[in-house]
Write a protein that holds these residues in place. Structure first.
Motif, PDB file in Angstrom:
ATOM      1  N   LEU A  11       0.925  -1.109  -0.022  1.00 35.59           N
ATOM      2  CA  LEU A  11      -0.150   0.020   0.063  1.00 35.59           C
ATOM      3  C   LEU A  11       0.968   1.241  -0.060  1.00 35.59           C
ATOM      4  CD1 LEU A  11      -2.821   1.377   0.690  1.00 35.59           C
ATOM      5  CD2 LEU A  11      -2.171   1.381   3.014  1.00 35.59           C
ATOM      6  N   LEU A  12       0.633   2.263  -0.833  1.00 36.45           N
ATOM      7  CA  LEU A  12       1.342   3.531  -0.822  1.00 36.45           C
ATOM      8  C   LEU A  12       0.438   4.412  -0.109  1.00 36.45           C
ATOM      9  CD1 LEU A  12       3.436   3.629  -4.344  1.00 36.45           C
ATOM     10  CD2 LEU A  12       4.037   2.819  -2.062  1.00 36.45           C
ATOM     11  N   GLY A  13       0.950   5.448   0.439  1.00 37.48           N
ATOM     12  CA  GLY A  13       0.258   6.471   0.831  1.00 37.48           C
ATOM     13  C   GLY A  13       1.028   7.473   1.902  1.00 37.48           C
ATOM     14  N   GLN A  14       0.219   8.397   2.350  1.00 38.17           N
ATOM     15  CA  GLN A  14       0.909   9.150   3.455  1.00 38.17           C
ATOM     16  C   GLN A  14      -0.096  10.090   4.166  1.00 38.17           C
ATOM     17  OE1 GLN A  14       3.465   9.094   4.916  1.00 38.17           O
ATOM     18  NE2 GLN A  14       5.089  10.722   3.928  1.00 38.17           N
ATOM     19  N   PRO A  15      -0.576   9.516   5.478  1.00 39.01           N
ATOM     20  CA  PRO A  15       0.059   8.536   6.159  1.00 39.01           C
ATOM     21  C   PRO A  15      -0.679   6.999   6.034  1.00 39.01           C
ATOM     22  CG  PRO A  15      -1.520   9.587   7.608  1.00 39.01           C
ATOM     23  CD  PRO A  15      -1.565  10.270   6.212  1.00 39.01           C
ATOM     24  N   VAL A  16       0.199   6.191   6.546  1.00 39.13           N
ATOM     25  CA  VAL A  16      -0.454   4.555   6.251  1.00 39.13           C
ATOM     26  C   VAL A  16      -0.363   3.806   7.501  1.00 39.13           C
ATOM     27  CG1 VAL A  16       0.027   4.318   3.747  1.00 39.13           C
ATOM     28  CG2 VAL A  16       1.656   3.803   5.243  1.00 39.13           C
ATOM     29  N   VAL A  58      11.862  -4.641  -8.383  1.00 38.72           N
ATOM     30  CA  VAL A  58      11.957  -5.389  -7.527  1.00 38.72           C
ATOM     31  C   VAL A  58      11.036  -6.649  -7.581  1.00 38.72           C
ATOM     32  CG1 VAL A  58      13.517  -4.057  -5.808  1.00 38.72           C
ATOM     33  CG2 VAL A  58      10.885  -4.437  -5.481  1.00 38.72           C
ATOM     34  N   GLY A  59      10.104  -6.424  -8.605  1.00 36.11           N
ATOM     35  CA  GLY A  59       8.973  -7.214  -8.906  1.00 36.11           C
ATOM     36  C   GLY A  59       7.876  -7.506  -7.893  1.00 36.11           C
ATOM     37  N   CYS A  60       7.409  -6.258  -7.525  1.00 34.45           N
ATOM     38  CA  CYS A  60       6.126  -6.018  -6.799  1.00 34.45           C
ATOM     39  C   CYS A  60       5.159  -6.806  -7.550  1.00 34.45           C
ATOM     40  CB  CYS A  60       6.084  -4.814  -6.395  1.00 34.45           C
ATOM     41  SG  CYS A  60       4.514  -4.176  -5.380  1.00 34.45           S
ATOM     42  N   ARG A  61       4.129  -7.492  -6.985  1.00 32.64           N
ATOM     43  CA  ARG A  61       3.235  -8.237  -7.420  1.00 32.64           C
ATOM     44  C   ARG A  61       2.023  -7.223  -7.843  1.00 32.64           C
ATOM     45  NH1 ARG A  61       3.879 -13.557  -8.090  1.00 32.64           N
ATOM     46  NH2 ARG A  61       6.304 -14.146  -8.047  1.00 32.64           N
ATOM     47  N   GLY A  62       1.987  -6.073  -6.844  1.00 34.64           N
ATOM     48  CA  GLY A  62       0.677  -5.388  -7.031  1.00 34.64           C
ATOM     49  C   GLY A  62       0.544  -4.291  -5.943  1.00 34.64           C
ATOM     50  N   LEU A  63      -0.097  -3.226  -6.129  1.00 31.40           N
ATOM     51  CA  LEU A  63      -0.078  -2.111  -5.450  1.00 31.40           C
ATOM     52  C   LEU A  63      -1.617  -1.562  -4.925  1.00 31.40           C
ATOM     53  CD1 LEU A  63       2.785   0.061  -6.716  1.00 31.40           C
ATOM     54  CD2 LEU A  63       2.853  -1.225  -4.485  1.00 31.40           C
ATOM     55  N   ASN A  64      -1.855  -1.336  -3.723  1.00 32.81           N
ATOM     56  CA  ASN A  64      -3.029  -0.452  -3.513  1.00 32.81           C
ATOM     57  C   ASN A  64      -2.369   0.901  -3.210  1.00 32.81           C
ATOM     58  OD1 ASN A  64      -5.102  -2.732  -1.558  1.00 32.81           O
ATOM     59  ND2 ASN A  64      -5.413  -1.815  -3.317  1.00 32.81           N
ATOM     60  N   VAL A  65      -3.320   2.101  -3.502  1.00 32.23           N
ATOM     61  CA  VAL A  65      -2.976   3.434  -3.378  1.00 32.23           C
ATOM     62  C   VAL A  65      -4.062   4.239  -2.646  1.00 32.23           C
ATOM     63  CG1 VAL A  65      -2.320   5.532  -4.578  1.00 32.23           C
ATOM     64  CG2 VAL A  65      -1.675   3.406  -5.764  1.00 32.23           C
ATOM     65  N   THR A  66      -3.806   5.021  -1.693  1.00 41.03           N
ATOM     66  CA  THR A  66      -4.459   5.781  -0.742  1.00 41.03           C
ATOM     67  C   THR A  66      -4.288   7.063  -0.765  1.00 41.03           C
ATOM     68  OG1 THR A  66      -5.683   5.672   1.233  1.00 41.03           O
ATOM     69  CG2 THR A  66      -3.337   5.208   1.181  1.00 41.03           C
ATOM     70  N   ILE A  67      -4.840   7.751  -0.166  1.00 41.00           N
ATOM     71  CA  ILE A  67      -4.539   9.239   0.131  1.00 41.00           C
ATOM     72  C   ILE A  67      -3.374   9.490   0.264  1.00 41.00           C
ATOM     73  CG2 ILE A  67      -5.295  11.202   1.580  1.00 41.00           C
ATOM     74  CD1 ILE A  67      -7.808   9.934   2.052  1.00 41.00           C
ATOM     75  N   PRO A  68      -2.640  10.656  -0.495  1.00 40.85           N
ATOM     76  CA  PRO A  68      -3.220  11.667  -1.263  1.00 40.85           C
ATOM     77  C   PRO A  68      -2.851  11.022  -2.734  1.00 40.85           C
ATOM     78  CG  PRO A  68      -1.143  12.468  -0.335  1.00 40.85           C
ATOM     79  CD  PRO A  68      -1.214  10.977   0.156  1.00 40.85           C
ATOM     80  N   GLY A 131     -20.685  15.703   0.042  1.00 35.79           N
ATOM     81  CA  GLY A 131     -19.102  16.050  -0.326  1.00 35.79           C
ATOM     82  C   GLY A 131     -18.809  15.778  -1.776  1.00 35.79           C
ATOM     83  N   CYS A 132     -17.820  16.307  -2.179  1.00 34.22           N
ATOM     84  CA  CYS A 132     -17.722  16.263  -3.901  1.00 34.22           C
ATOM     85  C   CYS A 132     -15.929  16.320  -3.805  1.00 34.22           C
ATOM     86  CB  CYS A 132     -18.010  17.385  -4.679  1.00 34.22           C
ATOM     87  SG  CYS A 132     -17.825  19.052  -4.002  1.00 34.22           S
ATOM     88  N   GLY A 133     -15.331  15.411  -2.909  1.00 35.34           N
ATOM     89  CA  GLY A 133     -14.079  15.261  -2.813  1.00 35.34           C
ATOM     90  C   GLY A 133     -13.490  13.920  -3.684  1.00 35.34           C
ATOM     91  N   GLY A 134     -12.374  13.315  -3.575  1.00 29.81           N
ATOM     92  CA  GLY A 134     -12.009  12.102  -4.072  1.00 29.81           C
ATOM     93  C   GLY A 134     -12.927  10.929  -3.890  1.00 29.81           C
ATOM     94  N   SER A 135     -13.157  10.804  -2.789  1.00 28.80           N
ATOM     95  CA  SER A 135     -13.987   9.303  -2.383  1.00 28.80           C
ATOM     96  C   SER A 135     -15.351   9.487  -2.986  1.00 28.80           C
ATOM     97  CB  SER A 135     -14.151   9.225  -0.860  1.00 28.80           C
ATOM     98  OG  SER A 135     -13.031   9.286  -0.087  1.00 28.80           O
ATOM     99  N   ALA A 136     -15.933  10.946  -3.278  1.00 32.53           N
ATOM    100  CA  ALA A 136     -17.217  11.216  -3.646  1.00 32.53           C
ATOM    101  C   ALA A 136     -17.298  10.524  -5.147  1.00 32.53           C
ATOM    102  CB  ALA A 136     -17.683  12.564  -3.462  1.00 32.53           C
ATOM    103  N   ARG A 137     -16.254  10.818  -5.960  1.00 31.05           N
ATOM    104  CA  ARG A 137     -15.975  10.303  -7.358  1.00 31.05           C
ATOM    105  C   ARG A 137     -16.223   8.882  -7.354  1.00 31.05           C
ATOM    106  NH1 ARG A 137     -13.231  13.078 -11.128  1.00 31.05           N
ATOM    107  NH2 ARG A 137     -12.800  15.320 -10.932  1.00 31.05           N
TER     108      ARG A 137
END
Length: 297
Positions: A11-16, A58-68, A131-137
């Motif tokens: 998972l990539l994000g800041q913070p996590v 390095v052959g990462c098999r997959g990623l999740n991406v979160t805020i921001p 709301g009309c932010g990223g999650s609302a999309r």
């Protein structure tokens, strides 16, 4: 047990550091017998492109991406699914055999999963999205596929609300439901909420980290919910606390309620299907792990 053959998913994000995804995904990987390990990796916006290159190397098999990073990372993918392209946001990435990353968005699938439980039919219903932010999309995209008669989007600023609705309307058939923008101080709002079959909160109001001196603990304040009727379903993307004050108010009035934990589980399950190529993933194990770690951080 991590070995020399253990593959990485992350998972990539800041913070996590608060994320439930490692507990949830590692429980699933164990149940599936996959020699993979899922880590939460903090990553700044400035380092995003470099980190993606390194993980591919390095052959990462997959990623999740979160805020921001959900919108920024869509610009760094070599290929996007039609849904991710339409939303301009990516939360799931899979390495391409030819190099680079394929970007997809499983938040939509995660959002609608609880609504479709037991073959529920939302066609022709009236819906309101706060709301009309990223999650609302992702929420609005999911609702558009459920074919309601009306989708009202409530925001604080017209300069944000109008482009949001225009973006989500693009590429839709002319006969599809039109998005109705409404400012949060509009006198029509009380009536729209009273008539709604479903209200979705995508704002952070009510979250554990949202202090009382920062504003009301209920989205749109207290009074607007006094005349809510039991036929309205409330869906809050927040799951800490569980239930939120808004969902507690709805439950007291007899409303059916959903929080965001099941959305988290279902979007994670959809991501795991993409990475592994396996259709049957252990959703129950993921849910149990998420609940356990939510109760005992």
């Amino acid at each position: 047990m991590i070995s020399g053959n253990t593959a990485l998913v992350a998972l990539l994000g800041q913070p996590v550091s608060h994320s439930l995804s490692p507990a949830m995904q590692n429980a699933a990987l164990k149940a599936m017998g996959l020699d993979w390990s899922f880590l939460a990796l903090p990553c700044s916006a400035d380092d995003l492109a470099t980190v993606l290159q390194g993980l591919e190397a390095v052959g990462c098999r997959g990623l999740n991406v979160t805020i921001p990073h959900k919108q920024a990372v869509s610009q760094l993918c070599k290929e996007l699914s039609p849904l991710a392209q339409r939303l301009g946001a990516v939360n799931t990435m899979t390495p391409l055999p030819s190099g680079g990353w394929h970007g997809h968005n499983t938040d939509v699938e995660g959002f609608v999963a609880p609504l479709l439980h037991n073959n529920a039919n939302w066609s022709g219903t009236r819906t309101v999205v706060l709301g009309c932010g990223g999650s609302a999309r992702a929420v609005v995209a999911g609702l558009q596929d459920l074919n309601p008669s009306e989708i009202t989007i409530v925001g604080r600023r017209d300069q944000t609300l109008q482009p949001f609705c225009s973006d989500l309307q693009q590429g839709r058939p002319a006969h599809s439901v039109q998005l109705q923008p409404l400012l949060d101080n509009d006198p029509q709002l009380q009536t729209r909420i009273q008539q709604a079959d479903l209200v979705v909160n995508t704002t952070p109001i009510g979250m554990s980290s949202h202090q009382p001196d920062q504003g009301p603990v209920l989205p749109l304040g207290e009074d607007i919910w006094n005349n809510l009727t039991a036929h309205t379903v409330l869906y809050d993307l927040i799951y800490t606390p569980r239930p939120t004050p808004w969902l507690q108010r709805g439950e007291a009035l007899g409303c059916r309620t959903y929080d965001g934990l099941e959305m988290l589980v279902q979007q994670g399950a959809a991501a795991l299907r993409s990475w592994s190529g396996v259709d049957e993933v252990p959703v129950n194990a993921m849910r149990e792990a998420a609940l356990k770690n939510l109760s005992h951080p």
